[in-house]
Structure formats: C-alpha cells, structure tokens
Scaffold this motif. Structure first.
Motif, PDB file in Angstrom:
ATOM      1  N   LYS A 234       0.826  -1.203   0.000  1.00  0.00           N
ATOM      2  CA  LYS A 234       0.000   0.000   0.000  1.00  0.00           C
ATOM      3  C   LYS A 234       0.863   1.256   0.000  1.00  0.00           C
ATOM      4  CE  LYS A 234      -3.825   2.119   2.575  1.00  0.00           C
ATOM      5  NZ  LYS A 234      -4.676   2.017   3.777  1.00  0.00           N
ATOM      6  N   ASN A 235       0.607   2.159  -0.960  1.00  0.00           N
ATOM      7  CA  ASN A 235       1.225   3.488  -0.998  1.00  0.00           C
ATOM      8  C   ASN A 235       2.749   3.451  -0.910  1.00  0.00           C
ATOM      9  OD1 ASN A 235      -1.314   4.725  -1.096  1.00  0.00           O
ATOM     10  ND2 ASN A 235      -1.472   4.759   1.129  1.00  0.00           N
ATOM     11  N   VAL A 236       3.355   2.494  -1.599  1.00  0.00           N
ATOM     12  CA  VAL A 236       4.806   2.368  -1.567  1.00  0.00           C
ATOM     13  C   VAL A 236       5.380   2.817  -2.905  1.00  0.00           C
ATOM     14  CG1 VAL A 236       6.719   0.723  -1.496  1.00  0.00           C
ATOM     15  CG2 VAL A 236       4.886   0.567   0.178  1.00  0.00           C
ATOM     16  N   GLU A 237       6.477   3.552  -2.844  1.00  0.00           N
ATOM     17  CA  GLU A 237       7.098   4.050  -4.065  1.00  0.00           C
ATOM     18  C   GLU A 237       8.613   4.070  -3.897  1.00  0.00           C
ATOM     19  OE1 GLU A 237       7.079   8.190  -6.684  1.00  0.00           O
ATOM     20  OE2 GLU A 237       5.260   7.577  -5.619  1.00  0.00           O
ATOM     21  N   LYS A 238       9.309   3.772  -4.980  1.00  0.00           N
ATOM     22  CA  LYS A 238      10.764   3.883  -4.983  1.00  0.00           C
ATOM     23  C   LYS A 238      11.136   5.293  -5.423  1.00  0.00           C
ATOM     24  CE  LYS A 238      13.308   0.588  -6.760  1.00  0.00           C
ATOM     25  NZ  LYS A 238      13.970  -0.295  -7.773  1.00  0.00           N
ATOM     26  N   ILE A 239      12.030   5.936  -4.675  1.00  0.00           N
ATOM     27  CA  ILE A 239      12.512   7.250  -5.079  1.00  0.00           C
ATOM     28  C   ILE A 239      14.017   7.181  -5.303  1.00  0.00           C
ATOM     29  CG2 ILE A 239      10.683   8.470  -3.847  1.00  0.00           C
ATOM     30  CD1 ILE A 239      12.793   9.270  -1.749  1.00  0.00           C
ATOM     31  N   TYR A 240      14.489   8.074  -6.142  1.00  0.00           N
ATOM     32  CA  TYR A 240      15.903   8.115  -6.500  1.00  0.00           C
ATOM     33  C   TYR A 240      16.523   9.358  -5.881  1.00  0.00           C
ATOM     34  CZ  TYR A 240      14.385   4.574  -9.770  1.00  0.00           C
ATOM     35  OH  TYR A 240      13.849   3.431 -10.312  1.00  0.00           O
ATOM     36  N   VAL A 241      17.553   9.137  -5.083  1.00  0.00           N
ATOM     37  CA  VAL A 241      18.222  10.216  -4.360  1.00  0.00           C
ATOM     38  C   VAL A 241      19.591  10.448  -4.985  1.00  0.00           C
ATOM     39  CG1 VAL A 241      18.990  11.056  -2.109  1.00  0.00           C
ATOM     40  CG2 VAL A 241      17.050   9.455  -2.255  1.00  0.00           C
ATOM     41  N   ARG A 242      19.898  11.703  -5.243  1.00  0.00           N
ATOM     42  CA  ARG A 242      21.225  12.074  -5.735  1.00  0.00           C
ATOM     43  C   ARG A 242      21.909  12.975  -4.719  1.00  0.00           C
ATOM     44  NH1 ARG A 242      22.423  12.144 -11.118  1.00  0.00           N
ATOM     45  NH2 ARG A 242      24.495  12.715 -10.332  1.00  0.00           N
ATOM     46  N   LYS A 243      23.211  12.817  -4.626  1.00  0.00           N
ATOM     47  CA  LYS A 243      23.993  13.635  -3.714  1.00  0.00           C
ATOM     48  C   LYS A 243      23.861  15.098  -4.116  1.00  0.00           C
ATOM     49  CE  LYS A 243      28.441  13.417  -1.349  1.00  0.00           C
ATOM     50  NZ  LYS A 243      29.762  12.743  -1.312  1.00  0.00           N
ATOM     51  N   ALA A 244      23.426  15.924  -3.186  1.00  0.00           N
ATOM     52  CA  ALA A 244      23.106  17.318  -3.499  1.00  0.00           C
ATOM     53  C   ALA A 244      24.289  18.061  -4.103  1.00  0.00           C
ATOM     54  CB  ALA A 244      22.617  18.030  -2.240  1.00  0.00           C
ATOM     55  N   SER A 245      25.477  17.844  -3.561  1.00  0.00           N
ATOM     56  CA  SER A 245      26.644  18.585  -4.050  1.00  0.00           C
ATOM     57  C   SER A 245      26.949  18.259  -5.506  1.00  0.00           C
ATOM     58  CB  SER A 245      27.862  18.284  -3.181  1.00  0.00           C
ATOM     59  OG  SER A 245      28.144  16.897  -3.174  1.00  0.00           O
ATOM     60  N   GLU A 246      26.717  16.998  -5.917  1.00  0.00           N
ATOM     61  CA  GLU A 246      26.991  16.610  -7.301  1.00  0.00           C
ATOM     62  C   GLU A 246      26.003  17.249  -8.274  1.00  0.00           C
ATOM     63  OE1 GLU A 246      27.092  12.370  -7.529  1.00  0.00           O
ATOM     64  OE2 GLU A 246      28.853  12.178  -6.224  1.00  0.00           O
ATOM     65  N   ILE A 247      24.792  17.475  -7.813  1.00  0.00           N
ATOM     66  CA  ILE A 247      23.773  18.118  -8.651  1.00  0.00           C
ATOM     67  C   ILE A 247      23.957  19.633  -8.671  1.00  0.00           C
ATOM     68  CG2 ILE A 247      21.298  18.604  -8.839  1.00  0.00           C
ATOM     69  CD1 ILE A 247      21.945  15.792  -9.712  1.00  0.00           C
ATOM     70  N   LEU A 248      24.213  20.211  -7.505  1.00  0.00           N
ATOM     71  CA  LEU A 248      24.200  21.672  -7.384  1.00  0.00           C
ATOM     72  C   LEU A 248      25.492  22.342  -7.833  1.00  0.00           C
ATOM     73  CD1 LEU A 248      22.373  22.006  -3.942  1.00  0.00           C
ATOM     74  CD2 LEU A 248      21.388  22.193  -6.237  1.00  0.00           C
ATOM     75  N   THR A 249      26.634  21.698  -7.640  1.00  0.00           N
ATOM     76  CA  THR A 249      27.910  22.337  -7.985  1.00  0.00           C
ATOM     77  C   THR A 249      27.961  22.803  -9.437  1.00  0.00           C
ATOM     78  OG1 THR A 249      29.117  21.154  -6.260  1.00  0.00           O
ATOM     79  CG2 THR A 249      30.411  22.034  -8.085  1.00  0.00           C
ATOM     80  N   PRO A 250      27.634  21.950 -10.424  1.00  0.00           N
ATOM     81  CA  PRO A 250      27.673  22.441 -11.813  1.00  0.00           C
ATOM     82  C   PRO A 250      26.651  23.541 -12.102  1.00  0.00           C
ATOM     83  CG  PRO A 250      26.811  20.188 -11.706  1.00  0.00           C
ATOM     84  CD  PRO A 250      27.363  20.498 -10.365  1.00  0.00           C
ATOM     85  N   ILE A 251      25.521  23.521 -11.405  1.00  0.00           N
ATOM     86  CA  ILE A 251      24.532  24.594 -11.591  1.00  0.00           C
ATOM     87  C   ILE A 251      25.093  25.911 -11.074  1.00  0.00           C
ATOM     88  CG2 ILE A 251      22.243  25.426 -10.919  1.00  0.00           C
ATOM     89  CD1 ILE A 251      21.359  22.496 -10.725  1.00  0.00           C
ATOM     90  N   PHE A 252      25.693  25.872  -9.899  1.00  0.00           N
ATOM     91  CA  PHE A 252      26.275  27.087  -9.331  1.00  0.00           C
ATOM     92  C   PHE A 252      27.389  27.631 -10.229  1.00  0.00           C
ATOM     93  CE2 PHE A 252      25.190  25.658  -4.707  1.00  0.00           C
ATOM     94  CZ  PHE A 252      23.844  25.833  -4.986  1.00  0.00           C
ATOM     95  N   GLN A 253      28.159  26.728 -10.823  1.00  0.00           N
ATOM     96  CA  GLN A 253      29.236  27.166 -11.710  1.00  0.00           C
ATOM     97  C   GLN A 253      28.686  27.800 -12.984  1.00  0.00           C
ATOM     98  OE1 GLN A 253      31.381  23.483 -12.157  1.00  0.00           O
ATOM     99  NE2 GLN A 253      32.620  23.799 -10.304  1.00  0.00           N
TER     100      GLN A 253
END
Length: 332
Positions: A234-253
């Motif tokens: 019931k109401n179960v879902e798989k979510i995908y987590v990414r390390k925030a620094s790996e996602i955000l660093t190139p955006i900030f750059q």
C-alpha cells in the motif's frame, strides 16, 4: 455600493486569519461549521445544514483540507454550484475570481499563472505561496531559483512569474506528484513554462534508491522511509536520491553571474542536503536560502549559515516546523 452577501464555511485557524479580509470585502450573513459551535467574532456558529435558511450571493469554503468534500456536501443540500467558492484569500495578486471549482478540480488562473488542484494534491501550498508570499524576496537582480521539493509545481510557477528570474530548476521525488507538476507547468504560457526544468529526483547526502511510504494528506503527499513495519502492498514508491553537491555544484558554476536562490521544502531532507553542501564547501555560493525546516531542529542549519557568512531570520509555525530565511552578506 452594497457588499455581496456571503456564508462562510469553516471556523478554524483560517477563519481567524481571513476574517479581516472577508469582512472588509463582504457582508457575512452566517458562519457555519460541521464541528464547531459557539460565538466567534460576534457571530453564532451553526451547523452547515443551516445554510438552507439563508439568502446569499456566495459561499466561501475555507478549510483547505476538505474543499472537495464540503463542495459535495453543499451540492447535496441544493446550493448552486456557481455560488460555491474555494476561498484561498484575497490580496493585490489573489482574487476570488482567480480560482473556481471545475468538475473534480480547482482551477487557478490569475492571467499570469495557471494550475489545477485535485482532491489528492489538496491546496498544494496555495495560501503560503500566493497569499502569505512565504517565498518572496526583495531585489531585482537576474536570479535563478533551485526549487528543492517542488511538489505539484506551484512554487516553481510563482518563481518563474518573476521578471528577474531567468531559470527555475526543480526537484520532486514522488512520481505522481512530479507528473502533476509537469501538467501544471504545461498549462502556462511559453514565457513561464520555458523557464522551468523539473526533475523526478530527491536530493540528499548519497546516491541511492529508497523505498518510501507515500501518504496523501490533502494538503500534500508526504513520505517516510520504509522500515520493517511498512505495508509494502500500500502506498509504496521507490525514489531516487542524488547527492546534493553533485547536482548543485555544476549549476552554481554555470550561473555564477546570477543571484542564486535556493528554496527547500523537503520533509526533513534539508539536513542531509546541507551536510552534502557543507562537505563540498558550496553553501557560500548561494545568495539566498528559503528553508522550511522539519522535525527537531538542533541548530545544524543555523550554525552552517553563520560559518558561511549568512544572516538569517527564523520563524516557527509549529513545534516541529518553521522557516529560515538566510541572506549571504559576504556575496552582497
């Protein structure tokens, strides 16, 4: 000019909050509630079934968690559908004509932003975003916004409607909620929707997959990490987590020449995100944080902000939840 006569449904917290606006704009002939009785603001509170004895122009439905159920209740009592208004409040940017019931949804359209709410998505933060302006900030510099916990897309749309916001990058981990966000974004004009990129991801301090229990709670769909006690049927879902620094660093750059605004409303994951950002030393790259914090806050976020040159304001909306607004004074 005579004011429109209204019946107000719901006398909880929002009744007190909205009362000055309602009485300024309308002539309140009755205040009704399914549970509460007594005298509030000088008006005797009666049951909703008493609506049949009143004459009115509109019925304002206040309880955001039960707007669809109350609509059905009123229709069964013979209240005309065109008189039932889902009431989110009114201000310079929010009017009752901006939102209405359309079949099994609430449609919002203020001429700039369009979105839909259904029974499962509930109010999706309409009041906080469009009435209380919890995600507003001063300044006209060209900015990008990182929307962590984009939910059904309302905050991303609010940001994209600002002329000085050139890009909104959002993250929403729950698949069904993410799909609603895409739908809402695509209801909008090209100049709004083309600013927004939204991804079906959670951010944290590791790259991993998690199984979560999703719980529709009218206002939003919340989730908790599954344990051995979870009901996996019931109401179960798989979510995908990414390390925030790996996602955000190139955006900030990439956007180093823009003001960088980070909004977080991620049900407690803000601590893992800050841990990842601290490890990569990228907290200082942000100009403004707007964070809804959850659970037991132990000063982790505030300590990090101070060490990285921020000044902040903290407000508690409940014992376990509140907002932190932080401004990077070193970046100016």
């Amino acid at each position: 000019m005579a004011k429109e006569k209204v019946v107000v449904i719901g006398t909880g917290e929002r009744y007190y909050k909205m009362w000055p606006t309602i009485t300024h704009n309308y002539d309140v002939v009755a205040a009704l509630d399914n549970n509460v009785r007594g005298n509030i603001k000088g008006i005797d509170i009666e049951g909703v079934s008493e609506i049949t004895k009143y004459s009115y122009d509109k019925v304002l439905v206040l309880p955001v968690n039960y707007m669809f159920e109350i609509k059905e209740q009123l229709l069964e009592m013979g209240v005309p559908a065109d008189k039932i208004i889902p009431y989110f409040g009114e201000n310079i940017s929010l009017k009752t004509t901006d939102y209405k019931y359309v079949n099994d949804k609430i449609l919002f359209d203020n001429g700039t932003i369009r979105f839909e709410l259904d029974k499962d998505s509930g109010h999706g933060g309409v009041n906080g975003i469009f009435f209380d302006h919890v995600y507003n900030w001063g300044g006209a510099e060209d900015s990008i916004v990182i929307d962590i916990g984009a939910n059904i897309g309302l905050s991303s749309l609010f940001f994209a409607a600002r002329k000085n916001v050139t890009k909104v990058i959002g993250y929403e981990p729950l698949r069904s909620t993410y799909q609603k966000a895409l739908h809402n974004i695509n209801l909008n004009k090209t100049e709004i929707k083309d600013k927004i990129n939204i991804y079906n991801l959670a951010l944290g301090n590791a790259n991993e997959e998690k199984i979560v229990n999703c719980t529709p709670q009218n206002a939003r769909t919340v989730f908790s990490i599954c344990t051995d006690q979870c009901d996996f049927n019931k109401n179960v879902e798989k979510i995908y987590v990414r390390k925030a620094s790996e996602i955000l660093t190139p955006i900030f750059q990439e956007y180093h020449d823009k003001k960088i605004v980070v909004k977080m409303d991620c049900e407690g994951s803000e601590y893992a995100i800050f841990e990842s950002m601290m490890q990569a030393d990228i907290v200082r790259d942000v100009d403004i944080f707007m964070i809804e914090f959850h659970l037991q806050d132990k000063g982790i976020i505030e300590d990090c902000l101070i060490k990285n040159g921020f000044r902040y304001i903290k407000t508690n909306t409940a014992d376990y939840i509140g907002f932190v607004y932080a401004f990077n004074i070193k970046k100016g």
